[in-house]
Design an enzyme around this catalytic site. Structure first.
Site, PDB file in Angstrom:
ATOM      1  NE  ARG A 172      -3.665  -2.374   0.032  1.00  0.00           N
ATOM      2  CZ  ARG A 172      -3.347  -3.458  -0.734  1.00  0.00           C
ATOM      3  NH1 ARG A 172      -2.327  -3.428  -1.566  1.00  0.00           N
ATOM      4  NH2 ARG A 172      -4.073  -4.546  -0.667  1.00  0.00           N
ATOM      5  CB  SER A 222      -9.372  -2.804   4.412  1.00  0.00           C
ATOM      6  OG  SER A 222      -9.943  -3.965   3.903  1.00  0.00           O
ATOM      7  CD  GLU A 292      -5.521  -0.374   2.759  1.00  0.00           C
ATOM      8  OE1 GLU A 292      -5.289  -1.396   3.420  1.00  0.00           O
ATOM      9  OE2 GLU A 292      -6.067  -0.398   1.645  1.00  0.00           O
TER      10      GLU A 292
END
Ligand SMILES: Cc1cc2nc3c(=O)[nH]c(=O)nc-3n(C[C@H](O)[C@H](O)[C@H](O)COP(=O)(O)OP(=O)(O)OC[C@H]3O[C@@H](n4cnc5c(N)ncnc54)[C@H](O)[C@@H]3O)c2cc1C
Length: 299
Positions: A172, A222, A292
């Protein structure tokens, strides 16, 4: 000329005091002082010149599917690279996608041309720019595996191309993370495949997503990164936090890694749920859950 007049002169789509809840999949977030949607590279450059002259900070967004914007909104300018810059061209097994193109649209174009490689990421609701920035991924495929090169504009207005090997893709993250660079377009390398097989795989992945994720309600996917060796959702579930809510924000009953907006959530509600989840997971497992989702503005 004041700042409004200067911006309106160089970009057709500029507005002021624009609610960010209109531009995020979470459907929360207060107003951005300035909101521009450029339609080409020249407009981006001209907007940047005005902002630099006026010493105004800017933030680039794509489809807003990984953002939590504060209720107080955002100071400075938001530049949205979206459907106005979303052309996709195919040349053999290569695709050239402008950064505003949605991954779903790009994957459908790949399917039309019997190109394989994007099936697993076709359901991620981001733009190509946001997906490169985040190195978005799902079901074993991530952007790093299909990107050949990325062309971007630096904060100084220079246009540069960077090759995959220099993009520093990680979990990420990429060369673009926390930089001021604006991703303009991306060259993707796919492989020849069979349309029926590509289509079947896309359907299979879509069914998996629909059964495991709360896709009918607003969220940003998420919320937490996967801690090494664990799954955030599983840890949260084991803390008994499914359904935990503050105001309109709730830990999804379907997937504990998601926080959903039940309709009237504020960013403060979402932040309160995030903090509680982090505390409880730390208390029970000693594991720090990092977000995230990009948390923007003053919370
Ligand atoms: C229901 C749902 C499911 C999801 N599933 C997944 C999943 O399976 N896998 C996954 O990885 N993610 C998933 N996500 C998260 C999200 O879709 C991805 O992170 C996506 O890549 C974000 O793209 P975006 O265009 O929406 O970017 P935004 O949310 O708009 O921005 C994300 C970051 O990218 C930067 N950025 C965006 N465009 C540009 C640009 N042109 N130039 C420079 N910087 C830019 C922004 O500044 C920001 O820091 C999901 C989200 C939702 C809502």
């Amino acid at each position: 000329m004041n700042i409004k007049e200067k911006l309106l002169k160089v970009c057709e789509n500029v507005c002021f005091c624009e609610p960010m809840k209109k531009h995020t999949t979470f459907k929360v977030g207060g107003p951005a002082d300035i909101f521009c949607e450029p339609k080409n590279i020249e407009e981006i450059k001209n907007i940047m010149d005005v902002l630099k002259d006026e010493k105004i900070n800017y933030l680039i967004i794509g489809n807003g599917s990984n953002l939590l914007v504060a209720d107080k909104g955002l100071k400075g300018a938001v530049i949205r690279i979206g459907d106005k810059m979303s052309d996709i061209k195919v040349c053999g097994t290569r695709m050239y996608a402008q950064s505003g193109a949605l991954l779903s649209k790009t994957a459908n174009m790949a399917l039309k041309n019997s190109l394989t490689g994007m099936e697993c990421i076709s359901g991620i609701p981001g733009s190509v720019g946001g997906a490169v920035y985040m190195n978005a991924g799902a079901y074993g495929t991530e952007m790093s595996q299909i990107v050949n090169s990325v062309t971007y504009m630096s904060a100084k207005g220079e246009i540069k191309t960077i090759l995959n090997k220099d993009i520093g893709f990680g979990y990420r993250k990429s060369f673009f993370t926390d930089s001021d660079n604006i991703i303009l377009y991306c060259e993707l390398q796919l492989e020849e495949g069979k349309a029926e097989e590509i289509s079947a795989r896309m359907k299979e992945v879509s069914i998996k997503r629909t059964s495991k994720q709360p896709l009918s309600v607003p969220s940003a996917g998420s919320v937490f990164k996967r801690p090494e060796g664990y799954f955030a959702g599983k840890l949260i579930e084991e803390c008994g936090l499914k359904g935990f809510s503050v105001g309109g924000a709730e830990v999804s009953q379907l997937h504990a890694g998601f926080i959903i907006n039940k309709g009237d959530a504020t960013a403060a509600d979402v932040m309160a749920v995030i903090k509680h989840v982090q505390e409880e997971v730390y208390k029970k497992f000693g594991i720090i859950l990092e977000t995230e989702v990009k948390i923007l503005g003053e919370h």
